[in-house]
Design a protein around this motif. Structure first.
Motif, short mmCIF file in Angstrom:
data_model
loop_
_atom_site.label_atom_id
_atom_site.label_comp_id
_atom_site.label_asym_id
_atom_site.label_seq_id
_atom_site.Cartn_x
_atom_site.Cartn_y
_atom_site.Cartn_z
N THR A 272 -9.18 -11.39 3.37
CA THR A 272 -9.64 -10.10 2.93
C THR A 272 -8.78 -9.03 2.23
OG1 THR A 272 -10.71 -9.87 5.36
CG2 THR A 272 -10.39 -7.89 4.45
N ARG A 275 -9.92 -10.11 -1.34
CA ARG A 275 -11.19 -9.61 -1.54
C ARG A 275 -11.48 -8.28 -1.91
NH1 ARG A 275 -14.58 -7.83 2.20
NH2 ARG A 275 -17.04 -7.87 1.63
N ALA A 276 -10.41 -7.47 -0.98
CA ALA A 276 -10.35 -6.10 -1.34
C ALA A 276 -9.55 -5.65 -2.30
CB ALA A 276 -9.68 -5.45 0.24
N ALA A 279 -12.00 -5.55 -5.32
CA ALA A 279 -12.93 -4.54 -5.12
C ALA A 279 -12.16 -3.22 -5.66
CB ALA A 279 -13.54 -4.52 -3.74
N ASP A 337 -13.39 -7.31 7.21
CA ASP A 337 -14.03 -7.04 5.97
C ASP A 337 -14.80 -5.90 6.15
OD1 ASP A 337 -13.17 -9.22 4.22
OD2 ASP A 337 -14.52 -10.61 5.56
N ALA A 338 -15.56 -5.59 7.21
CA ALA A 338 -16.47 -4.35 7.42
C ALA A 338 -15.62 -3.07 7.09
CB ALA A 338 -17.07 -4.36 8.66
N ASP A 341 -14.89 -2.74 3.40
CA ASP A 341 -16.49 -2.25 2.65
C ASP A 341 -16.79 -1.08 2.78
OD1 ASP A 341 -16.69 -4.97 2.03
OD2 ASP A 341 -18.09 -5.73 3.51
N ALA A 345 -16.61 1.82 -0.18
CA ALA A 345 -17.83 2.68 -0.28
C ALA A 345 -17.45 4.05 -0.58
CB ALA A 345 -18.83 2.44 0.71
#
Ligand code: PMP
Length: 351
Positions: A272, A275-276, A279, A337-338, A341, A345
């Motif tokens: 995670t 991935r983060a 992003a 992950d949620a 996300d 956002a």
């Protein structure tokens, strides 16, 4: 009003921990807690605990947990020291090992509890500036000192150093105690444990608060030579023999027993994190390479304090340190992950 006793009270600026909100629905990425529960065996150990056993004092030597840790790290149980969170272990280590008049050394940007303990225990210290990229330079520690403290990986930068780098520091600092604070080591950095057989003055401090999802249980430990561990035991037994409660000893041992779960959770946090980080970079953030369960980030076009407050409005908590050199950075704990996300956002919206 005249209150002359006030002059006699200790004046001290305490460490300020990340806030613990009461409201539910907050996305809490401000205290480097683990978003996953502890190993299933921990719950079982707590459920099967007989409350009647609480009538007796716990094992002052915490043998069950010490034995479990000693076996995991290939050490003798006399090389393991237990404490009420690694803050307790570190505070005791500062008191036990930093008794010289020569200042101890640690980086200028690091865990902000170190200066608080120095003030509390009246330990002289000097901070050693990290370079412009927040990296440690080993040669800066080649000078007379009363001790060295280095977190690996460092916090809040997230940067780690290699085993060879740590050995270089140890090789040049053999007349003092070198403490390596490995609170975040399980998220991809190299532990200094292999150096214990060579350096009697090395103390490694780890915690179950991060990689083992047990921040609420307060379990920390130190690994070191019998000389250092024996000194820590003597100092601990000079103020409180029972720092570890009976439940913590059971919960800690149950966590150590489940190596597979531990590895899975660390792997998930690492995945995670990567991935983060991508992003966040896509949103224009500069993200320091992290070997921890948090990301240290800055944005070229927006003040960290503005982002911090805007996230707070949206019920997302991250950490902002109003300290020299890092006031424009945010430290973001890696959640699920949620959660990440939702953070991305919200940041897209704020930017
Ligand atoms: N060392 C470092 C570098 C930390 O960030 C923390 C967490 N605040 C600790 C030690 C202490 O953690 P704990 O007392 O929960 O073991």
């Amino acid at each position: 009003m005249n209150k002359p006793f006030l002059d006699k009270l200790r004046q001290i600026d305490p460490y300020v921990p990340g806030e613990q909100p009461k409201s539910t629905g907050t996305i809490k990425l401000n205290a480097n807690e683990n978003p996953y529960p502890p190993a299933p065996g921990v719950g079982e150990a707590l459920r099967s605990f007989d409350a009647a056993a609480l009538a007796l004092y716990p094992d002052a030597n915490g043998r069950k947990l010490k034995n479990a840790l000693a076996e995991r790290f290939g050490l003798r149980n006399t090389q393991v020291f237990l404490g009420n969170g690694s803050d307790d272990v570190l505070a005791l280590a500062f008191q036990s090992f930093f008794c010289s008049e020569t200042p101890i050394l640690y980086p200028d940007i690091t865990y902000s509890f170190y200066p608080v303990w120095c003030d509390l225990f009246r330990i002289p210290y000097e901070t050693v500036p990290l370079d412009a990229d927040f990296c440690v330079n080993a040669r800066d520690y080649d000078r007379p000192n009363g001790g060295v403290v280095l977190p690996n990986p460092n916090a809040p930068t997230g940067r780690g150093v290699s085993l060879a780098f740590l050995e270089d520091i140890l090789a040049h600092n053999q007349d003092c105690v070198v403490i390596i604070d490995e609170a975040y080591v399980d998220f991809g950095a190299q532990s200094a444990v292999p150096l214990l057989s060579k350096y009697e003055n090395l103390l490694i401090v780890q915690t179950m608060s991060k990689s083992r999802s047990l921040a609420g249980m307060r379990i920390g430990y130190a690994l070191g030579s019998e000389t250092l561990i024996g000194t820590l035991e003597a100092v601990k037994n000079s103020y409180n023999s029972y720092t570890m409660d009976a439940l913590a000893l059971e919960a800690g041992a149950a966590s150590v027993a489940d190596e597979a779960y531990f590895r899975t959770v660390c792997g998930k946090v690492i995945a995670t994190r990567e991935r983060a980080a991508k992003a966040l970079e896509a949103l224009g953030f500069t993200v320091l390479p992290s070997l921890t369960n948090f990301l240290f980030v800055t944005h070229p076009n927006k003040d960290a304090s503005v982002i911090f407050n805007a996230l707070r409005q949206k019920n997302i908590l991250v950490r902002h340190f109003r300290l020299p050199r890092i006031e424009n950075y945010l430290r973001i704990t890696v959640g699920t992950d949620a959660q990440m996300d939702a953070l991305i956002a919200a940041l897209r919206n704020i930017l």
